[in-house]
Design a protein around this motif. Structure first.
Motif, PDB file in Angstrom:
ATOM      1  N   SER A 168      25.307 -49.326 -19.552  1.00 33.32           N
ATOM      2  CA  SER A 168      26.981 -49.722 -19.695  1.00 33.32           C
ATOM      3  C   SER A 168      26.835 -49.930 -21.348  1.00 33.32           C
ATOM      4  O   SER A 168      28.000 -49.547 -21.747  1.00 33.32           O
ATOM      5  CB  SER A 168      27.065 -51.193 -19.263  1.00 33.32           C
ATOM      6  N   PHE A 169      25.865 -50.658 -21.723  1.00 31.89           N
ATOM      7  CA  PHE A 169      25.915 -50.721 -23.260  1.00 31.89           C
ATOM      8  C   PHE A 169      25.967 -49.451 -24.317  1.00 31.89           C
ATOM      9  O   PHE A 169      26.688 -49.279 -25.073  1.00 31.89           O
ATOM     10  CB  PHE A 169      24.979 -51.705 -23.764  1.00 31.89           C
ATOM     11  N   ALA A 170      25.404 -48.196 -23.646  1.00 30.97           N
ATOM     12  CA  ALA A 170      25.281 -47.045 -24.155  1.00 30.97           C
ATOM     13  C   ALA A 170      26.797 -46.475 -24.277  1.00 30.97           C
ATOM     14  O   ALA A 170      27.088 -46.097 -25.055  1.00 30.97           O
ATOM     15  CB  ALA A 170      24.228 -46.120 -23.414  1.00 30.97           C
ATOM     16  N   ARG A 171      27.626 -46.797 -23.121  1.00 34.11           N
ATOM     17  CA  ARG A 171      28.812 -46.341 -22.912  1.00 34.11           C
ATOM     18  C   ARG A 171      29.728 -47.072 -24.031  1.00 34.11           C
ATOM     19  O   ARG A 171      30.373 -46.336 -24.810  1.00 34.11           O
ATOM     20  CB  ARG A 171      29.366 -46.229 -21.661  1.00 34.11           C
ATOM     21  N   GLN A 172      29.476 -48.224 -23.889  1.00 36.60           N
ATOM     22  CA  GLN A 172      30.368 -49.310 -24.837  1.00 36.60           C
ATOM     23  C   GLN A 172      30.469 -48.737 -26.405  1.00 36.60           C
ATOM     24  O   GLN A 172      31.235 -48.615 -27.095  1.00 36.60           O
ATOM     25  CB  GLN A 172      29.678 -50.732 -24.259  1.00 36.60           C
ATOM     26  N   HIS A 173      28.996 -48.557 -26.937  1.00 36.11           N
ATOM     27  CA  HIS A 173      28.829 -48.277 -28.258  1.00 36.11           C
ATOM     28  C   HIS A 173      28.931 -46.823 -28.438  1.00 36.11           C
ATOM     29  O   HIS A 173      28.995 -46.359 -29.676  1.00 36.11           O
ATOM     30  CB  HIS A 173      27.322 -48.748 -28.701  1.00 36.11           C
ATOM     31  N   GLY A 174      28.862 -45.760 -27.593  1.00 39.63           N
ATOM     32  CA  GLY A 174      29.068 -44.510 -27.637  1.00 39.63           C
ATOM     33  C   GLY A 174      28.083 -43.797 -28.399  1.00 39.63           C
ATOM     34  O   GLY A 174      28.147 -42.700 -28.978  1.00 39.63           O
ATOM     35  N   LEU A 188      23.581 -42.617 -27.481  1.00 39.37           N
ATOM     36  CA  LEU A 188      22.705 -42.272 -25.983  1.00 39.37           C
ATOM     37  C   LEU A 188      21.469 -43.301 -26.477  1.00 39.37           C
ATOM     38  O   LEU A 188      20.573 -43.126 -25.426  1.00 39.37           O
ATOM     39  CB  LEU A 188      22.126 -40.761 -26.205  1.00 39.37           C
ATOM     40  N   ASP A 189      21.203 -44.102 -27.224  1.00 35.28           N
ATOM     41  CA  ASP A 189      20.053 -44.937 -27.548  1.00 35.28           C
ATOM     42  C   ASP A 189      19.890 -45.823 -26.152  1.00 35.28           C
ATOM     43  O   ASP A 189      18.589 -45.935 -25.611  1.00 35.28           O
ATOM     44  CB  ASP A 189      20.100 -45.681 -28.409  1.00 35.28           C
ATOM     45  N   GLY A 190      20.984 -46.134 -25.540  1.00 35.55           N
ATOM     46  CA  GLY A 190      20.838 -47.099 -24.322  1.00 35.55           C
ATOM     47  C   GLY A 190      20.201 -46.315 -23.341  1.00 35.55           C
ATOM     48  O   GLY A 190      19.207 -46.570 -22.386  1.00 35.55           O
ATOM     49  N   GLN A 191      20.738 -45.253 -23.175  1.00 30.52           N
ATOM     50  CA  GLN A 191      20.330 -44.187 -21.937  1.00 30.52           C
ATOM     51  C   GLN A 191      18.841 -44.070 -22.273  1.00 30.52           C
ATOM     52  O   GLN A 191      18.024 -43.789 -21.189  1.00 30.52           O
ATOM     53  CB  GLN A 191      21.043 -43.063 -21.796  1.00 30.52           C
ATOM     54  N   THR A 192      18.343 -43.686 -23.382  1.00 26.58           N
ATOM     55  CA  THR A 192      16.896 -43.230 -23.723  1.00 26.58           C
ATOM     56  C   THR A 192      16.166 -44.550 -23.383  1.00 26.58           C
ATOM     57  O   THR A 192      14.997 -44.605 -22.687  1.00 26.58           O
ATOM     58  CB  THR A 192      16.665 -43.199 -25.302  1.00 26.58           C
ATOM     59  N   ALA A 193      16.574 -45.760 -23.547  1.00 26.74           N
ATOM     60  CA  ALA A 193      15.798 -47.113 -23.377  1.00 26.74           C
ATOM     61  C   ALA A 193      15.791 -47.213 -21.944  1.00 26.74           C
ATOM     62  O   ALA A 193      14.609 -47.577 -21.378  1.00 26.74           O
ATOM     63  CB  ALA A 193      16.576 -48.333 -23.797  1.00 26.74           C
ATOM     64  N   ALA A 194      16.754 -46.813 -20.970  1.00 27.11           N
ATOM     65  CA  ALA A 194      16.753 -46.857 -19.658  1.00 27.11           C
ATOM     66  C   ALA A 194      15.661 -46.153 -18.998  1.00 27.11           C
ATOM     67  O   ALA A 194      15.064 -46.120 -18.131  1.00 27.11           O
ATOM     68  CB  ALA A 194      18.181 -46.595 -18.848  1.00 27.11           C
ATOM     69  N   ALA A 228      26.115 -40.949 -17.414  1.00 26.78           N
ATOM     70  CA  ALA A 228      24.761 -40.478 -17.513  1.00 26.78           C
ATOM     71  C   ALA A 228      24.180 -39.574 -16.508  1.00 26.78           C
ATOM     72  O   ALA A 228      23.428 -40.084 -15.623  1.00 26.78           O
ATOM     73  CB  ALA A 228      23.979 -41.834 -17.775  1.00 26.78           C
ATOM     74  N   PRO A 229      24.539 -38.442 -16.542  1.00 30.43           N
ATOM     75  CA  PRO A 229      24.172 -37.290 -15.317  1.00 30.43           C
ATOM     76  C   PRO A 229      22.638 -37.480 -15.094  1.00 30.43           C
ATOM     77  O   PRO A 229      21.977 -37.292 -14.060  1.00 30.43           O
ATOM     78  CB  PRO A 229      25.029 -36.258 -15.596  1.00 30.43           C
ATOM     79  N   VAL A 289      21.805 -34.086 -21.398  1.00 31.03           N
ATOM     80  CA  VAL A 289      20.455 -33.710 -21.238  1.00 31.03           C
ATOM     81  C   VAL A 289      20.215 -33.458 -22.447  1.00 31.03           C
ATOM     82  O   VAL A 289      18.945 -33.915 -23.368  1.00 31.03           O
ATOM     83  CB  VAL A 289      20.231 -32.691 -20.256  1.00 31.03           C
ATOM     84  N   GLU A 290      20.681 -32.626 -23.327  1.00 31.39           N
ATOM     85  CA  GLU A 290      20.477 -32.077 -24.705  1.00 31.39           C
ATOM     86  C   GLU A 290      20.541 -33.056 -25.669  1.00 31.39           C
ATOM     87  O   GLU A 290      19.536 -33.540 -26.311  1.00 31.39           O
ATOM     88  CB  GLU A 290      21.565 -31.144 -25.251  1.00 31.39           C
ATOM     89  N   GLY A 291      21.530 -34.266 -25.623  1.00 33.31           N
ATOM     90  CA  GLY A 291      21.668 -35.251 -26.526  1.00 33.31           C
ATOM     91  C   GLY A 291      20.319 -36.350 -26.252  1.00 33.31           C
ATOM     92  O   GLY A 291      19.787 -36.632 -27.164  1.00 33.31           O
ATOM     93  N   LEU A 292      19.900 -36.453 -25.027  1.00 34.90           N
ATOM     94  CA  LEU A 292      18.714 -37.455 -24.807  1.00 34.90           C
ATOM     95  C   LEU A 292      17.614 -36.783 -25.276  1.00 34.90           C
ATOM     96  O   LEU A 292      16.665 -37.343 -25.831  1.00 34.90           O
ATOM     97  CB  LEU A 292      18.672 -37.566 -23.211  1.00 34.90           C
ATOM     98  N   ALA A 293      17.274 -35.318 -24.948  1.00 35.86           N
ATOM     99  CA  ALA A 293      16.364 -34.554 -25.628  1.00 35.86           C
ATOM    100  C   ALA A 293      16.164 -34.722 -27.123  1.00 35.86           C
ATOM    101  O   ALA A 293      15.170 -34.798 -27.371  1.00 35.86           O
ATOM    102  CB  ALA A 293      16.306 -33.240 -25.066  1.00 35.86           C
ATOM    103  N   ALA A 294      17.279 -34.769 -27.735  1.00 33.01           N
ATOM    104  CA  ALA A 294      17.522 -34.640 -29.238  1.00 33.01           C
ATOM    105  C   ALA A 294      16.922 -36.190 -29.575  1.00 33.01           C
ATOM    106  O   ALA A 294      16.199 -36.077 -30.676  1.00 33.01           O
ATOM    107  CB  ALA A 294      18.854 -34.331 -29.598  1.00 33.01           C
TER     108      ALA A 294
END
Lengths: 97, 255
Positions: free
Chosen positions: A45-51, A53-59, B47-48, B127-132
């Motif tokens: 959620s916070f990843a989307r809020q801040h725009g 992808l770091d949050g998704q990486t953390a998840a 977040a697909p 996926v590309e963004g996360l990979a980067a």
């Protein structure tokens, strides 16, 4: 945004109470998983809020660590069950004085 | 947003099921519901990749592992309701409510700026963004997870390994033991009859009938007998009586 965070902390609270209340080691473990998942939801959620992808990486990292943790935890539960014939957290009290 | 409001109550209910389910299997199923719900939440929030990983890793691998261990340890075992520490349940509930209140106050006081959204970050694909990110800024952490996985695998192998204390029983040993039992107790050395032979039903819980009509208890699998799920001959004769009644009174009672 706020509603996702609300859902996340509700799930986290339920997981925390479950860890305190339940006595079966496997169910306690599932509650830990629930807490990890709740934090993941907050991360996303916070990843989307801040725009970014770091949050998704953390998840993603949380998921990896959770997978490793489940493997080890379940192996420990199985080996305790083999020696004590019980999966209750109350029974594992050999270290008690 | 509709999806969220449909899913969120379901997920909270399933999570509560984790608290209140008596059997561990039911708790596991509730947790699976929560995890699938979370996967949909990830899909809703751009977040697909995490959606796919959540389905594959959590509902696929981790829940499967949980159920596997549940089967190993015994599915039918219910949680003990004895409180080892007095008043612990109540205290836990109070602490939980306090935590929830604290968090809702905190969330209620937050001033939320407008959501930026992930359109820009996901421009080249999620996926590309996360990979980067994974292979630049977080590459050290990524390498460490590799070490962690290897350690976890080794740890699980060590923990689950059991040293063989007695020599392996070969087929020859089994045959010798059977013949010895036959000589000593007169137990038949052949295979026991399979469940349901000559009985009214051929289900695994129905003991086979011997030539004199008495049930052969040992034809029912051990695990069913231990759990008390085998049908006793009283059950069977009741079922047979019922079947005969139906045969006789077919016209009057079609049920």
């Amino acid at each position: 945004m706020t509603e996702y965070i609300t859902l996340s902390f509700l799930l986290f609270t339920i997981g925390a109470v479950g860890v305190l209340v339940r006595r079966n080691a496997i169910v306690v473990f599932m509650c830990v998983e629930l807490m990890l998942n709740a934090t993941n939801l907050a991360f996303v959620s916070f990843a989307r809020q801040h725009g970014n992808l770091d949050g998704q990486t953390a998840a993603f990292f949380v998921m990896v660590v959770a997978a490793a943790e489940v493997v080890i935890g379940l192996a420990i539960i199985v080996s305790i069950y083999r020696t004590r014939r019980s999966a209750s957290v109350d029974e594992a009290n050999l270290l008690k004085a | 947003m509709t999806t969220f409001w449909v899913l969120a109550p379901l997920m909270v209910l399933a999570a509560l099921g984790l608290l209140f389910a008596k059997k561990a299997v039911h708790a596991a199923l509730c947790l699976a519901v929560v995890m699938i719900g979370l996967a949909v939440m990830y899909a809703l929030q751009d977040a697909p990749f995490l959606f796919a990983v959540q389905i594959i890793v959590y509902t696929g691998a981790i829940m499967m592992l949980f159920l596997f261990v549940l089967m190993l340890i015994g599915v039918d075992r219910t949680d003990s309701l004895v409180e080892t520490i007095k008043g612990q349940r109540l205290a836990a509930a109070v602490v939980g409510v306090l935590f929830a209140v604290t968090m809702s106050v905190a969330v209620g006081q937050v001033v939320v700026s407008s959501t930026v959204g992930l359109e820009e970050a996901n421009a080249d694909g999620n996926v590309e963004g996360l990979a980067a990110l994974l292979f630049t800024r977080y590459v050290v952490a990524f390498e460490f997870t590799a070490a962690l996985m290897i350690t976890a695998v080794l740890g699980a192998m060590v923990l689950a390994h059991r040293e063989r204390l007695s020599p392996r029983r070969t087929q020859i040993d089994v045959q010798r033991q059977r013949m010895r039992e036959y000589a000593e107790t007169g137990r038949h050395p052949g295979n026991p009859p399979t469940p349901g032979v000559f009985a009214r039903h051929n289900g695994v819980d129905v003991p086979a009938l011997l030539p004199d009509g008495s049930p052969a208890e040992e034809s029912v699998p051990d695990s069913l007998r231990k759990r008390g799920q085998e049908r006793t001959d009283v059950d069977i004769s009741a079922a047979q009586r019922r079947a005969k009644e139906i045969e006789r009174g077919d016209e009057e009672d079609p049920s």
